[in-house]
Design a protein around this motif. Structure first.
Motif, mmCIF file in Angstrom:
data_model
loop_
_atom_site.group_PDB
_atom_site.id
_atom_site.type_symbol
_atom_site.label_atom_id
_atom_site.label_comp_id
_atom_site.label_asym_id
_atom_site.label_seq_id
_atom_site.Cartn_x
_atom_site.Cartn_y
_atom_site.Cartn_z
ATOM 1 N N SER A 282 0.796 -1.232 0.000
ATOM 2 C CA SER A 282 0.000 0.000 0.000
ATOM 3 C C SER A 282 0.820 1.270 0.000
ATOM 4 N N SER B 265 4.039 3.850 -1.399
ATOM 5 C CA SER B 265 4.663 4.200 -2.680
ATOM 6 C C SER B 265 6.009 3.500 -2.854
ATOM 7 N N SER C 6 5.677 0.409 -4.882
ATOM 8 C CA SER C 6 4.682 0.484 -5.951
ATOM 9 C C SER C 6 5.330 0.983 -7.236
ATOM 10 N N GLU D 124 0.090 3.961 -9.380
ATOM 11 C CA GLU D 124 -0.056 3.747 -7.938
ATOM 12 C C GLU D 124 1.072 4.436 -7.183
ATOM 13 N N ARG E 179 0.391 7.477 -4.524
ATOM 14 C CA ARG E 179 0.764 7.251 -3.124
ATOM 15 C C ARG E 179 1.897 8.176 -2.688
ATOM 16 N N SER F 118 -5.853 2.176 5.106
ATOM 17 C CA SER F 118 -6.150 3.014 3.945
ATOM 18 C C SER F 118 -4.824 3.424 3.329
ATOM 19 N N GLU F 119 -4.858 3.961 2.125
ATOM 20 C CA GLU F 119 -3.617 4.436 1.508
ATOM 21 C C GLU F 119 -3.031 5.598 2.301
ATOM 22 N N ALA G 151 -1.265 4.157 5.259
ATOM 23 C CA ALA G 151 -0.011 3.544 4.802
ATOM 24 C C ALA G 151 1.043 4.608 4.521
ATOM 25 N N ALA G 152 0.635 5.726 3.927
ATOM 26 C CA ALA G 152 1.577 6.810 3.639
ATOM 27 C C ALA G 152 2.122 7.404 4.929
#
Length: 226
Positions: free
Chosen positions: A26, A28, A31, A35, A39, A121-122, A125-126
């Motif tokens: 999830s 960056s 990824s 995506e 992210r 959630s993204e 995760a960030a």
């Protein structure tokens, strides 16, 4: 295509929400393509609201209260408004990279971090990804610069020398011709292009704040006082 421009090795995308596998899938960092762009923008937007000078001053003030990793995490989390426990970030960060098998302790710590940051959630995760990457890399920058400060260099000089000659992250992984390879970051300690670290100024500020406090504790003047 240059090696640094090659994609990062893919990670499994079917980890249970809130798990270490879920986090890897999830953020960056692991990824590619759209995506990664989406992210990474979340991390960039969060850091844009944080003044590096505020990080430096708070790292200076809190440096005597813990080890470098904990101070870095606590200061950055505080400025981001994240009510996390630094030890959870340190524990979970040890299992962040895909070549590491997560321990039960790392999974439990990450579960607490996910809950504290708003649930899977993204955006969550960030948030966690920022803390984890700061935890290891910035603490490594501080550790590599300590001998230079002890030898008499100013914090800014020590950090600049480390970034030039002994960066805490010297390689990164890329997928090239179907194989995962280590790519050197020589000359680009914060990466380059679309995958450049979103917060080099923030990392340097945290490091110089901690190192300035070290100088003061050694009676070498008030350089870096806020």
């Amino acid at each position: 295509m240059t090696s640094l421009a090659a994609p990062v090795p893919p990670v499994p995308a079917d980890g249970p929400p809130g798990s270490v596998a879920w986090l890897r899938a999830s953020v960056s960092r692991f990824s590619n393509g759209s995506e990664h762009t989406r992210r990474r923008s979340l991390a960039v937007e969060m850091l844009a609201r944080v003044e590096p000078e505020a990080l430096r001053c708070k790292a200076f003030s809190q440096a005597a209260d813990g080890d470098a990793q904990s101070v870095v995490v606590e200061v950055l989390a505080g400025e981001l408004g994240l009510p996390v426990v630094a030890s959870d970030v340190v524990t979970a960060a040890a299992a962040y990279h895909p070549h590491v098998t997560p321990s039960a302790e790392a999974e439990a710590a990450l579960g607490r971090l996910v809950a504290a940051c708003g649930g899977p959630s993204e955006l969550t995760a960030a948030r966690i990804g920022l803390l984890m990457q700061a935890c290891a890399a910035t603490a490594g920058l501080i550790g590599n610069a300590v001998p230079l400060v002890l030898a008499g260099k100013l914090p800014e000089e020590a950090v600049a020398e480390v970034l030039r000659a002994d960066p805490p992250v010297s390689h990164t992984r890329r997928r090239v011709d179907g194989e995962d390879v280590l790519v050197p970051l020589a000359g680009t300690p914060f990466g380059a292009g679309p995958r450049e670290c979103p917060g080099p100024a923030h990392a340097i500020a945290l490091a110089t704040g901690v190192l300035a406090a070290l100088r003061v504790t050694r009676g070498e003047g008030a350089v870096g006082l806020c």
